[in-house]
Motif scaffolding. Structure first.
Motif, short mmCIF file in Angstrom:
data_model
loop_
_atom_site.label_atom_id
_atom_site.label_comp_id
_atom_site.label_asym_id
_atom_site.label_seq_id
_atom_site.Cartn_x
_atom_site.Cartn_y
_atom_site.Cartn_z
N ARG A 70 23.59 -33.61 14.63
CA ARG A 70 23.25 -34.60 13.61
C ARG A 70 23.25 -36.04 14.14
N VAL A 71 24.21 -36.36 14.99
CA VAL A 71 24.32 -37.72 15.52
C VAL A 71 23.01 -38.16 16.18
N LEU A 72 22.36 -37.25 16.89
CA LEU A 72 21.10 -37.57 17.55
C LEU A 72 19.90 -37.25 16.67
N LEU A 73 20.01 -36.18 15.89
CA LEU A 73 18.88 -35.73 15.08
C LEU A 73 18.50 -36.73 13.99
N GLN A 74 19.48 -37.44 13.45
CA GLN A 74 19.17 -38.38 12.37
C GLN A 74 18.26 -39.51 12.83
N ASN A 75 18.15 -39.68 14.15
CA ASN A 75 17.28 -40.71 14.70
C ASN A 75 15.97 -40.17 15.25
N ALA A 76 15.77 -38.84 15.17
CA ALA A 76 14.58 -38.25 15.80
C ALA A 76 14.22 -36.93 15.15
N LYS A 77 13.56 -36.99 14.00
CA LYS A 77 13.15 -35.75 13.33
C LYS A 77 11.92 -36.03 12.48
N ASP A 78 11.15 -34.96 12.22
CA ASP A 78 10.01 -35.10 11.33
C ASP A 78 10.32 -34.40 10.01
N LYS A 79 9.41 -34.51 9.06
CA LYS A 79 9.66 -34.00 7.71
C LYS A 79 9.71 -32.48 7.65
N LYS A 80 9.14 -31.81 8.64
CA LYS A 80 9.07 -30.35 8.59
C LYS A 80 9.97 -29.69 9.62
N VAL A 81 10.94 -30.44 10.15
CA VAL A 81 11.79 -29.88 11.20
C VAL A 81 12.59 -28.69 10.69
N VAL A 82 13.01 -28.71 9.42
CA VAL A 82 13.80 -27.60 8.88
C VAL A 82 12.99 -26.30 8.91
N MET A 111 17.53 -16.26 22.76
CA MET A 111 17.64 -17.67 22.39
C MET A 111 16.87 -18.58 23.32
N GLY A 112 16.37 -18.02 24.41
CA GLY A 112 15.53 -18.81 25.30
C GLY A 112 14.27 -19.31 24.60
N LEU A 113 13.89 -18.65 23.49
CA LEU A 113 12.71 -19.08 22.74
C LEU A 113 12.91 -20.45 22.10
N LEU A 114 14.17 -20.90 22.07
CA LEU A 114 14.47 -22.22 21.51
C LEU A 114 14.24 -23.34 22.53
N SER A 115 14.11 -22.98 23.80
CA SER A 115 13.87 -23.98 24.84
C SER A 115 12.58 -24.75 24.56
N ASN A 116 12.63 -26.04 24.79
CA ASN A 116 11.49 -26.96 24.60
C ASN A 116 11.14 -27.18 23.13
N PHE A 117 12.04 -26.79 22.22
CA PHE A 117 11.78 -27.07 20.81
C PHE A 117 11.85 -28.57 20.58
N GLU A 118 10.82 -29.12 19.97
CA GLU A 118 10.74 -30.56 19.68
C GLU A 118 11.17 -30.80 18.23
N PHE A 119 12.13 -31.69 18.04
CA PHE A 119 12.62 -31.97 16.69
C PHE A 119 11.76 -32.99 15.97
N ASN A 120 10.93 -33.71 16.69
CA ASN A 120 10.06 -34.70 16.06
C ASN A 120 8.65 -34.56 16.62
N THR A 121 7.76 -33.97 15.86
CA THR A 121 6.39 -33.78 16.34
C THR A 121 5.62 -35.09 16.38
N ASN A 122 6.17 -36.14 15.77
CA ASN A 122 5.53 -37.46 15.84
C ASN A 122 5.88 -38.19 17.13
N GLY A 126 7.97 -34.24 25.49
CA GLY A 126 7.01 -33.84 26.51
C GLY A 126 5.82 -34.78 26.62
N ALA A 127 5.59 -35.60 25.59
CA ALA A 127 4.49 -36.56 25.61
C ALA A 127 5.02 -37.99 25.65
N ASN A 241 10.95 -41.66 17.87
CA ASN A 241 11.97 -41.20 18.81
C ASN A 241 11.76 -39.74 19.14
N ALA A 242 12.12 -39.36 20.35
CA ALA A 242 11.92 -37.97 20.80
C ALA A 242 13.26 -37.28 21.01
#
Length: 251
Positions: A70-82, A111-122, A126-127, A241-242
């Motif tokens: 949460r400490v980091l996520l609150q600064n870097a998430k999009d509306k559909k992250v859930v 759980m390796g499928l979680l690798s490279n999951f982006e919390f903010n598509t905006n 990686g970009a 934020n990424a």
């Protein structure tokens, strides 16, 4: 599902039609389908109950992850992250080779499928961050590290318009899905100028429980700032934020 286009937007139910607002706008849909009692008891809905159980488990798992970082996520998430995170965790649950359908779990899946999951598509990492970085996790000591060689920010970081400064962040989360708990630690650089001068080498380290038998994820991110009259302000409230899952470690 239908979209409401009139001047007056409705919320609630009229007859068999429900009116509601979502992130996709004002919508309407017809009520229907079997009642809850039939779904819970009819043998014909056994598969539905199994899917529902696993979907619910994935939803709770997503909350464990979001609360942990949460400490980091609150600064870097999009509306559909859930919903995006839940979808990924459902896919992980389906790879569980141990438990029966309906009882499959996240921790027993891939759980390796979680690798490279982006919390903010905006603002995908990686970009955004093009400087090579290394992450490492030592399960014996519980140390998770992030290292970057010196780099020129204006060349290696694609910053949004208006950014004058940035910082690199990382965190490690030890995830206890069955008990809906976690251990999390984070580290970050100072706020650095976004210019053409090379940064110093960056080495960040956080520590979770040594010799843990729980899955651990490490996230890496970039946060942007704008300097105004000597004060630093989060750029557009962190909209660009990424934050990404850089590594996943399981026993």
């Amino acid at each position: 599902m239908a979209r409401q286009t009139g001047i007056i937007k409705l919320k609630g139910t009229i007859g068999d039609i429900s009116f509601y607002k979502s992130s996709d706008g004002h919508l309407a849909r017809i009520k229907g389908g079997p009642d809850a009692n039939r779904i819970a008891n009819d043998p014909a809905f056994q598969r539905t109950r199994e899917n529902g159980s696993e979907f619910g488990r994935a939803g709770k798992g997503g909350k464990v992850i979001r609360n942990a970082i949460r400490v980091l996520l609150q600064n870097a998430k999009d509306k559909k992250v859930v919903s995006r995170l839940t979808k990924t965790l459902v896919a992980i649950t389906k790879t569980d080779p141990v438990n029966e359908r309906g009882a499959r779990t996240i921790q027993d899946g891939d759980m390796g499928l979680l690798s490279n999951f982006e919390f903010n598509t905006n603002g995908k990492l990686g970009a955004t961050l093009f400087a090579p970085f290394d992450v490492a996790f030592d399960r014996v000591t519980g140390d998770a590290s992030l290292s970057l060689a010196p780099f020129a920010p204006t060349i290696r970081i694609a910053a949004p318009a208006g950014a004058t400064h940035f910082k690199i962040v990382t965190g490690a989360a030890e995830l206890d899905f069955p008990n809906e708990g976690s251990v999390f630690e984070s580290d970050e650089t100072a706020i650095l100028p976004y210019d053409a001068a090379d940064t110093a080498a960056i080495d960040l380290t956080v520590t979770v429980t040594p010799n843990s038998v729980l899955p651990v994820i490490q996230v890496v991110g970039v946060e942007f700032y704008q300097e105004v009259n000597g004060q630093m302000y989060p750029l557009k409230n962190g909209a660009y934020n990424a934050l990404m899952v850089a590594t996943v470690d399981t026993v």
